[in-house]
Write a protein that holds these residues in place. Structure first.
Motif, PDB file in Angstrom:
ATOM      1  N   MET A 181      56.087 -13.808  44.339  1.00  0.00           N
ATOM      2  CA  MET A 181      56.887 -12.987  43.430  1.00  0.00           C
ATOM      3  C   MET A 181      57.291 -11.675  44.092  1.00  0.00           C
ATOM      4  N   HIS A 182      56.370 -11.085  44.844  1.00  0.00           N
ATOM      5  CA  HIS A 182      56.691  -9.824  45.516  1.00  0.00           C
ATOM      6  C   HIS A 182      57.790 -10.033  46.553  1.00  0.00           C
ATOM      7  N   THR A 183      57.648 -11.074  47.361  1.00  0.00           N
ATOM      8  CA  THR A 183      58.620 -11.336  48.421  1.00  0.00           C
ATOM      9  C   THR A 183      59.997 -11.648  47.843  1.00  0.00           C
ATOM     10  N   LEU A 184      60.037 -12.509  46.825  1.00  0.00           N
ATOM     11  CA  LEU A 184      61.318 -12.860  46.215  1.00  0.00           C
ATOM     12  C   LEU A 184      61.928 -11.672  45.475  1.00  0.00           C
ATOM     13  N   SER A 185      61.093 -10.867  44.839  1.00  0.00           N
ATOM     14  CA  SER A 185      61.605  -9.691  44.134  1.00  0.00           C
ATOM     15  C   SER A 185      62.275  -8.733  45.105  1.00  0.00           C
ATOM     16  N   LEU A 186      61.633  -8.512  46.241  1.00  0.00           N
ATOM     17  CA  LEU A 186      62.192  -7.601  47.237  1.00  0.00           C
ATOM     18  C   LEU A 186      63.551  -8.100  47.725  1.00  0.00           C
ATOM     19  N   ALA A 187      63.619  -9.378  48.094  1.00  0.00           N
ATOM     20  CA  ALA A 187      64.874  -9.926  48.612  1.00  0.00           C
ATOM     21  C   ALA A 187      65.960  -9.962  47.537  1.00  0.00           C
ATOM     22  N   ALA A 188      65.589 -10.323  46.306  1.00  0.00           N
ATOM     23  CA  ALA A 188      66.577 -10.399  45.225  1.00  0.00           C
ATOM     24  C   ALA A 188      67.130  -9.021  44.883  1.00  0.00           C
ATOM     25  N   MET A 189      66.267  -8.028  44.843  1.00  0.00           N
ATOM     26  CA  MET A 189      66.730  -6.679  44.524  1.00  0.00           C
ATOM     27  C   MET A 189      67.560  -6.096  45.661  1.00  0.00           C
TER      28      MET A 189
ATOM     29  N   ALA B 203      70.895  -7.558  44.953  1.00  0.00           N
ATOM     30  CA  ALA B 203      71.526  -6.854  43.831  1.00  0.00           C
ATOM     31  C   ALA B 203      72.114  -5.523  44.283  1.00  0.00           C
ATOM     32  N   SER B 204      71.418  -4.864  45.205  1.00  0.00           N
ATOM     33  CA  SER B 204      71.885  -3.553  45.666  1.00  0.00           C
ATOM     34  C   SER B 204      73.221  -3.652  46.399  1.00  0.00           C
ATOM     35  N   ARG B 205      73.536  -4.807  46.964  1.00  0.00           N
ATOM     36  CA  ARG B 205      74.826  -4.988  47.636  1.00  0.00           C
ATOM     37  C   ARG B 205      75.983  -4.896  46.646  1.00  0.00           C
ATOM     38  N   PHE B 206      75.706  -5.248  45.386  1.00  0.00           N
ATOM     39  CA  PHE B 206      76.736  -5.218  44.353  1.00  0.00           C
ATOM     40  C   PHE B 206      76.735  -3.894  43.582  1.00  0.00           C
ATOM     41  N   GLY B 207      75.821  -2.999  43.954  1.00  0.00           N
ATOM     42  CA  GLY B 207      75.757  -1.717  43.273  1.00  0.00           C
ATOM     43  C   GLY B 207      75.181  -1.796  41.880  1.00  0.00           C
TER      44      GLY B 207
ATOM     45  N   ASP C  69      70.299  -4.162  37.673  1.00  0.00           N
ATOM     46  CA  ASP C  69      69.754  -5.299  36.932  1.00  0.00           C
ATOM     47  C   ASP C  69      69.767  -6.526  37.840  1.00  0.00           C
ATOM     48  N   THR C  70      68.596  -6.961  38.240  1.00  0.00           N
ATOM     49  CA  THR C  70      68.469  -8.093  39.154  1.00  0.00           C
ATOM     50  C   THR C  70      68.413  -9.373  38.340  1.00  0.00           C
TER      51      THR C  70
ATOM     52  N   PHE D 275      68.893  -1.117  48.845  1.00  0.00           N
ATOM     53  CA  PHE D 275      67.705  -1.107  47.985  1.00  0.00           C
ATOM     54  C   PHE D 275      66.658  -0.126  48.485  1.00  0.00           C
ATOM     55  N   HIS D 276      66.431  -0.098  49.813  1.00  0.00           N
ATOM     56  CA  HIS D 276      65.394   0.762  50.378  1.00  0.00           C
ATOM     57  C   HIS D 276      65.767   2.240  50.317  1.00  0.00           C
ATOM     58  N   GLU D 277      67.013   2.531  49.952  1.00  0.00           N
ATOM     59  CA  GLU D 277      67.462   3.917  49.856  1.00  0.00           C
ATOM     60  C   GLU D 277      67.630   4.370  48.411  1.00  0.00           C
ATOM     61  N   THR D 278      67.404   3.461  47.468  1.00  0.00           N
ATOM     62  CA  THR D 278      67.645   3.745  46.057  1.00  0.00           C
ATOM     63  C   THR D 278      66.443   3.306  45.228  1.00  0.00           C
ATOM     64  N   SER D 279      66.559   3.411  43.914  1.00  0.00           N
ATOM     65  CA  SER D 279      65.444   3.042  43.033  1.00  0.00           C
ATOM     66  C   SER D 279      65.989   2.627  41.672  1.00  0.00           C
ATOM     67  N   GLY D 280      65.078   2.219  40.778  1.00  0.00           N
ATOM     68  CA  GLY D 280      65.466   1.894  39.411  1.00  0.00           C
ATOM     69  C   GLY D 280      65.848   0.447  39.178  1.00  0.00           C
ATOM     70  N   TYR D 281      65.404  -0.469  40.046  1.00  0.00           N
ATOM     71  CA  TYR D 281      65.769  -1.881  39.903  1.00  0.00           C
ATOM     72  C   TYR D 281      64.813  -2.587  38.944  1.00  0.00           C
ATOM     73  N   GLU D 282      65.380  -3.453  38.090  1.00  0.00           N
ATOM     74  CA  GLU D 282      64.581  -4.213  37.135  1.00  0.00           C
ATOM     75  C   GLU D 282      65.151  -5.620  36.998  1.00  0.00           C
ATOM     76  N   TRP D 283      64.270  -6.555  36.646  1.00  0.00           N
ATOM     77  CA  TRP D 283      64.704  -7.921  36.377  1.00  0.00           C
ATOM     78  C   TRP D 283      65.377  -7.993  35.003  1.00  0.00           C
ATOM     79  N   THR D 284      66.355  -8.875  34.877  1.00  0.00           N
ATOM     80  CA  THR D 284      66.914  -9.164  33.561  1.00  0.00           C
ATOM     81  C   THR D 284      65.917 -10.028  32.784  1.00  0.00           C
ATOM     82  N   ASP D 285      66.116 -10.116  31.486  1.00  0.00           N
ATOM     83  CA  ASP D 285      65.193 -10.898  30.658  1.00  0.00           C
ATOM     84  C   ASP D 285      65.165 -12.362  31.076  1.00  0.00           C
ATOM     85  N   ARG D 286      66.330 -12.927  31.385  1.00  0.00           N
ATOM     86  CA  ARG D 286      66.334 -14.351  31.731  1.00  0.00           C
ATOM     87  C   ARG D 286      65.711 -14.597  33.105  1.00  0.00           C
ATOM     88  N   ALA D 287      65.804 -13.621  33.994  1.00  0.00           N
ATOM     89  CA  ALA D 287      65.137 -13.762  35.288  1.00  0.00           C
ATOM     90  C   ALA D 287      63.621 -13.701  35.112  1.00  0.00           C
TER      91      ALA D 287
END
Length: 326
Positions: free
Chosen positions: A11-19, A22-26, A29-30, A89-101
Motif C-alpha cells: 500500500m505504501h509503495t503503490l500510494s507513493l507511485a499513484a500520488m 496524480a501530481s503530474r495532472f496538478g 485527489d488520487t 509530489f515530492h515538492e508538494t503536499s496535501g494528497y489524499e485518496w478518493t473514496d472509491r480508491a
C-alpha cells in the motif's frame, strides 16, 4: 514477511507511485486511474501481469488521458493533450485518496485476498464505475482475461531477502523501472548523477569520474525548499565506488569524514532486463560495529523501528530512481 506487513508495504509503495502520477495532472485527489498507472511499474505479480498483457506506463498514461478527454468531450469541454507535466509530489503536499480508491484498497485486503499488488489489481478491475474497464479496453487488455490471469497467480508468494550480516542493518527491495537497462545504468553508475536519485546528497564533485572516491555535499533543504537542520560534522560526505560490474551491478559507499563515530552507508544495485523495462534490486546497508552488553539489548528492542526506517529509506531511493524515467 507477514501478510499484514506485506500488505502495508504494498500500500505504501503503490500510494507513493499513484500520488506521484496524480501530481503530474496538478491534482491532489488520487483516484483509481492513478492507482492503475502505479501498478504498471509495480515489481510484483500485479505489475508483471499487466506488463505481460502489453500494458506499459506510457501506454497506460495515454489511455488514461484519452479516456478523460472523451468523458470531458461529452459535456463540451476540450482538453489539452499535453497538459500533464512532471512529477512534483515530492515538492508538494496535501494528497489524499478518493473514496472509491480507498474502497479498492480495502477490498484488496478483505476475505482471502492478501493485500499484495495482484489483489489490488484484481479489486481495481472489479471496481463498479467502469472507468478501469474502459481504460483497459483502450489498451487492448481484456478485463476478463486479466481477471483469469490474476486468479492464476494469486498463489504466488514473495520471499524476503536474507540480511547482509548479523551486525549490519540491511534491507533490500525490488523495483520495476520503465526504461532500458542501459539508461538506468548510465544514471546509477555516474557519481555526478547521484543527487538525482538520492535526495540526501546535494552535489558530488565528480570532475574526475575515474578516481573511485569523490567529495559530496549533504542536502540541507528538502525537495519542497524547506530547510533541514544538518550538524556541521555531517555536511560533508565522501562517496566511494565499492563495486562495479557493467551493466549488472554497482555499489556505492557513503561516509562522513568529519564524524568519526558515524556509520557508513552502502547502497548496492543489481540490474537485469525485464519486459517493458528493467528490474532493479536495491540493497541499503548501514555498516554498524558489533554490539556489546546493553547495546545489543537496545538493538533487539529497536529492531522493528530500524526495519521501518530502512523501508522508508529504500522507498525514497526507489522513487528517486523511477521518477527520473517517468
Amino acid at each position: 514477511m507477514s501478510r499484514l506487513t506485506h500488505a502495508a508495504a504494498t500500500m505504501h509503495t503503490l500510494s507513493l507511485a499513484a500520488m506521484e502520477e496524480a501530481s503530474r495532472f496538478g491534482v491532489r485527489d488520487t483516484d483509481i486511474d492513478h492507482l492503475l498507472l502505479a501498478l504498471t511499474i509495480d515489481s510484483e505479480t500485479g505489475g508483471q501481469t499487466l506488463r505481460g498483457m502489453g500494458v506499459s506506463l506510457e501506454a497506460a498514461r495515454a489511455a488514461v488521458a484519452a479516456q478523460h478527454a472523451s468523458q470531458l468531450g461529452l459535456v463540451g469541454i476540450a482538453t489539452d493533450p499535453d497538459s500533464p507535466g512532471r512529477i512534483v509530489f515530492h515538492e508538494t503536499s496535501g494528497y489524499e485518496w478518493t473514496d472509491r480508491a480507498i474502497t479498492v484498497l480495502k477490498d484488496a485486503s478483505s476475505g482471502e485476498r492478501r493485500g499484495d499488488s495482484a489483489a489490488v489489481l484484481r479489486a481495481l478491475v472489479d471496481e463498479p464505475s467502469g472507468l478501469i474497464d474502459q481504460i483497459l479496453r483502450r489498451l487492448d487488455a481484456d478485463p476478463d482475461t486479466l481477471r483469469t490471469r490474476l486468479d492464476e497467480v494469486q498463489r504466488l508468494r514473495l520471499i524476503p531477502p536474507a540480511p547482509a550480516g548479523h551486525q549490519n542493518l540491511s534491507g533490500s527491495r525490488s523495483v520495476f523501472v520503465p526504461a532500458p537497462i542501459e539508461d538506468v545504468w548510465a544514471l546509477l553508475s555516474a557519481p555526478a548523477r547521484i543527487p538525482e536519485w538520492d535526495q540526501g546528497i546535494a552535489a558530488v564533485d565528480a570532475d574526475d569520474e575515474t578516481s573511485g572516491s569523490w567529495e559530496a555535499e549533504t542536502a540541507t533543504t528538502l525537495p519542497d525548499g524547506k530547510p533541514m537542520q544538518v550538524k556541521d560534522e555531517f555536511r560533508r560526505q565522501r562517496v566511494h565506488l565499492a563495486q562495479r560490474e557493467e551493466p549488472t551491478s554497482i555499489q556505492w559507499l557513503f561516509t562522513h569524514p568529519d564524524a568519526a563515530r558515524s556509520n557508513p552507508r552502502s547502497v548496492a544495485f543489481a540490474l537485469e532486463h525485464a519486459a517493458g523495462g528493467m528490474q532493479l534490486r536495491v540493497t541499503l546497508t548501514w555498516l554498524t560495529p558489533p554490539s556489546r552488553g546493553g547495546r545489543r539489548i537496545v538493538r533487539v528492542l529497536m529492531k522493528p523501528l530500524f526495519r521501518f526506517v530502512l523501508f522508508i529509506q529504500l522507498t525514497q531511493l526507489e522513487s528517486g530512481i523511477t521518477r527520473v524515467f517517468r
